[in-house]
Design a protein around this motif. Structure first.
Motif, PDB file in Angstrom:
ATOM      1  N   ALA A  52      -1.184   9.013   2.881  1.00  0.00           N
ATOM      2  CA  ALA A  52      -0.304   8.570   1.796  1.00  0.00           C
ATOM      3  C   ALA A  52      -0.136   7.055   1.819  1.00  0.00           C
ATOM      4  CB  ALA A  52       1.043   9.256   1.903  1.00  0.00           C
ATOM      5  N   THR A  53       0.017   6.488   3.003  1.00  0.00           N
ATOM      6  CA  THR A  53       0.172   5.038   3.131  1.00  0.00           C
ATOM      7  C   THR A  53      -1.092   4.311   2.681  1.00  0.00           C
ATOM      8  OG1 THR A  53       1.669   5.354   4.984  1.00  0.00           O
ATOM      9  CG2 THR A  53       0.703   3.174   4.744  1.00  0.00           C
ATOM     10  N   GLN A  54      -2.247   4.809   3.128  1.00  0.00           N
ATOM     11  CA  GLN A  54      -3.511   4.167   2.761  1.00  0.00           C
ATOM     12  C   GLN A  54      -3.777   4.292   1.261  1.00  0.00           C
ATOM     13  OE1 GLN A  54      -5.517   2.277   4.559  1.00  0.00           O
ATOM     14  NE2 GLN A  54      -4.129   2.477   6.285  1.00  0.00           N
ATOM     15  N   ALA A  55      -3.483   5.463   0.688  1.00  0.00           N
ATOM     16  CA  ALA A  55      -3.689   5.649  -0.743  1.00  0.00           C
ATOM     17  C   ALA A  55      -2.799   4.712  -1.548  1.00  0.00           C
ATOM     18  CB  ALA A  55      -3.421   7.094  -1.129  1.00  0.00           C
ATOM     19  N   VAL A  60      -2.320  -0.257  -4.796  1.00  0.00           N
ATOM     20  CA  VAL A  60      -1.761  -1.593  -5.027  1.00  0.00           C
ATOM     21  C   VAL A  60      -2.877  -2.632  -5.092  1.00  0.00           C
ATOM     22  CG1 VAL A  60      -0.357  -3.413  -3.971  1.00  0.00           C
ATOM     23  CG2 VAL A  60       0.483  -1.061  -4.047  1.00  0.00           C
ATOM     24  N   MET A  61      -3.861  -2.488  -4.197  1.00  0.00           N
ATOM     25  CA  MET A  61      -4.967  -3.432  -4.159  1.00  0.00           C
ATOM     26  C   MET A  61      -5.794  -3.383  -5.458  1.00  0.00           C
ATOM     27  SD  MET A  61      -7.949  -3.846  -1.283  1.00  0.00           S
ATOM     28  CE  MET A  61      -8.569  -2.216  -1.526  1.00  0.00           C
TER      29      MET A  61
END
Length: 64
Positions: A52-55, A60-61
């Protein structure tokens, strides 16, 4: 024996094979190729929060 020479020459020249495609792969195809491994790693390492954090970071990127 003389009749096999033209066929051998034909194959040696590389004819009859499909040409290789060059270029980039569609992003959806690349995602579908990587998804099974991602799911396997998710289940094996139990990393729901990490995914979830990486997604979120990737979103955002990419500006979404």
């Amino acid at each position: 024996m003389a009749l096999t020479a033209p066929r051998t020459t034909f194959r040696a020249q590389g004819r009859g094979t499909r040409p290789r495609r060059t270029g980039r792969r569609h992003p959806l195809v690349a995602t579908l190729m990587a998804l099974p491994l991602a799911v396997l790693l998710l289940v094996v390492f139990d990393g729901w929060e990490t995914v979830a954090t990486q997604a979120s970071s990737v979103g955002v990127m990419l500006g979404r």
